[in-house]
Design an enzyme around this catalytic site. Sequence first.
Site, short mmCIF file in Angstrom:
data_model
loop_
_atom_site.label_atom_id
_atom_site.label_comp_id
_atom_site.label_asym_id
_atom_site.label_seq_id
_atom_site.Cartn_x
_atom_site.Cartn_y
_atom_site.Cartn_z
N SER A 114 -32.42 50.86 74.47
CA SER A 114 -33.47 49.92 74.66
C SER A 114 -34.84 50.75 74.61
O SER A 114 -34.87 51.95 75.13
CB SER A 114 -33.31 48.80 75.58
OG SER A 114 -34.62 47.94 75.63
N TYR A 140 -32.00 46.54 84.55
CA TYR A 140 -31.74 46.65 83.27
C TYR A 140 -32.31 47.98 82.55
O TYR A 140 -31.65 48.61 82.02
CB TYR A 140 -32.32 45.51 82.38
CG TYR A 140 -32.24 45.52 81.12
CD1 TYR A 140 -30.98 44.82 80.22
CD2 TYR A 140 -33.19 46.02 80.25
CE1 TYR A 140 -30.95 44.97 78.85
CE2 TYR A 140 -33.04 45.87 78.74
CZ TYR A 140 -32.06 45.61 78.32
OH TYR A 140 -31.88 45.42 76.86
P1 NAD Z 1 -27.24 38.70 72.92
O1 NAD Z 1 -27.40 37.92 74.11
O2 NAD Z 1 -26.97 38.25 71.46
O3 NAD Z 1 -26.05 39.91 73.14
C1 NAD Z 1 -25.71 40.49 74.37
C2 NAD Z 1 -24.29 40.05 74.21
O4 NAD Z 1 -23.72 40.84 75.63
C3 NAD Z 1 -23.69 38.77 74.66
O5 NAD Z 1 -23.65 38.20 73.49
C4 NAD Z 1 -22.46 38.92 75.24
O6 NAD Z 1 -21.46 38.60 74.64
C5 NAD Z 1 -22.38 40.12 75.65
N1 NAD Z 1 -22.39 40.41 77.39
C6 NAD Z 1 -23.16 39.96 78.46
N2 NAD Z 1 -22.43 39.95 79.33
C7 NAD Z 1 -21.20 40.40 79.17
C8 NAD Z 1 -19.96 40.47 79.85
N3 NAD Z 1 -19.97 40.38 81.38
N4 NAD Z 1 -18.85 40.57 79.07
C9 NAD Z 1 -18.85 40.67 77.88
N5 NAD Z 1 -19.94 40.63 77.08
C10 NAD Z 1 -21.19 40.42 77.58
O7 NAD Z 1 -28.60 39.84 73.13
P2 NAD Z 1 -29.06 40.85 72.03
O8 NAD Z 1 -30.50 41.09 72.33
O9 NAD Z 1 -28.44 40.84 70.73
O10 NAD Z 1 -28.23 42.05 72.99
C11 NAD Z 1 -27.48 43.10 72.29
C12 NAD Z 1 -27.83 44.50 72.89
O11 NAD Z 1 -29.19 44.72 72.60
C13 NAD Z 1 -27.94 44.56 74.45
O12 NAD Z 1 -27.07 45.64 74.99
C14 NAD Z 1 -29.46 44.65 74.65
O13 NAD Z 1 -29.53 45.18 76.05
C15 NAD Z 1 -29.87 45.22 73.68
N6 NAD Z 1 -31.37 45.16 73.35
C16 NAD Z 1 -31.78 43.80 73.07
C17 NAD Z 1 -33.22 43.85 72.79
C18 NAD Z 1 -33.88 42.49 72.60
O14 NAD Z 1 -35.14 42.33 72.57
N7 NAD Z 1 -33.06 41.42 72.17
C19 NAD Z 1 -33.96 44.88 73.04
C20 NAD Z 1 -33.53 46.21 73.35
C21 NAD Z 1 -32.21 46.14 73.70
#
Ligand code: NAD
Length: 312
Positions: A204, A217
């Site tokens: 991230s 985080y």
């Molecule tokens: P999202 O909520 O759609 O995806 C995150 C997923 O993590 C969830 O759908 C869930 O299935 C999974 N998860 C959470 N806890 C879990 C557990 N205990 N066991 C199994 N699965 C679990 O959100 P996203 O933003 O698409 O996140 C995907 C990745 O992108 C993450 O690693 C997040 O940190 C990273 N990210 C997101 C952003 C943003 O702005 N959305 C920015 C930087 C990084």
Amino acid sequence: MTDDRSTAAQDAHDTTTDQLTLQNPVTRYPDITPPKQDQPEPGLDVDLRPLSDIGEHSYRGTGRLNGRKALITGSDSGIGAAVAVAFAREGADVALNYLPVEQEDAERVRDIIEAAGRKAVLLPGDLSDRAVCEKLPDDAAEALGGLDILVNNAGKQIAVDNIEDLSDEQITDTFEVNILAQFRIVKAALKHLQPGATIVNTTSVQAYQPSPTLLDYATTKAAINTFSKGLAQQLAPKGIRVNAVAPGPIWTPLQVSDGQPKEALPEFGKSTPLGRAGQPTELAPAYVFLASSESSYVLGETLHVNGGSPMP
Ligand code: NAD
Ligand code: MG
């Protein structure tokens, strides 16, 4: 609040212009001002307002992953779902891991993958459970007939203002899901990975610019970067490449299930040079590139997909 995703093509934020068409990145998607909203963790894509774009109506594959077999964690929604859709359209079969409460989102992604003529395998399981992590790659490899690509994308993000209020349970859980699970899944996956296999980990912008409300985080995201760079060197002689993708502000359920303070949602992503939040499908080409053989000399890299915020 759940409604029919078939209306998504009409949603202003779900484009029908594919990712290969020349377009202005400023206006490819509208500058959204998401209303304050709240979902219980982990949140569902189908309940997000406005809906996000996971590429269902736009991502066009060109055979870049023909015949590959991929396991993607957190692939029911958001970035993981967009990556799953793209991988399938590029010719890969995909095993989807997610939390059991996200079954509705996962079935939607499965249907999109099957419509692309590829195999989708649903493997729900909580990655804070070590036994689940250790078994997941075996289940994926058995169902798909092997494993070539591992995307460690699941993540937990809960904003807390003060460290005094950050519970030990939350700290532990964030580390279990975000980074310890990556160690455990990679360890268990290695016996299935042949030369040419690839691992892509989701880090991230928070690894470089930590928000004061995301101490636990952001710390795990920095660890994912370091893990990826070290592991890349360790696995290089085996012909297995490891890289990471560092998203900026992307419109996903993570943000409305306590990932951001509620009052911050309407401004989400507006401070980037492009002036808008990213959509999940805008991340997919980065994962496709790092997963495919076209990136054969790229290892230990972190690819930033963040709307232009300068990174070291
Ligand atoms: P999202 O909520 O759609 O995806 C995150 C997923 O993590 C969830 O759908 C869930 O299935 C999974 N998860 C959470 N806890 C879990 C557990 N205990 N066991 C199994 N699965 C679990 O959100 P996203 O933003 O698409 O996140 C995907 C990745 O992108 C993450 O690693 C997040 O940190 C990273 N990210 C997101 C952003 C943003 O702005 N959305 C920015 C930087 C990084
Ligand atoms: Mg989800």
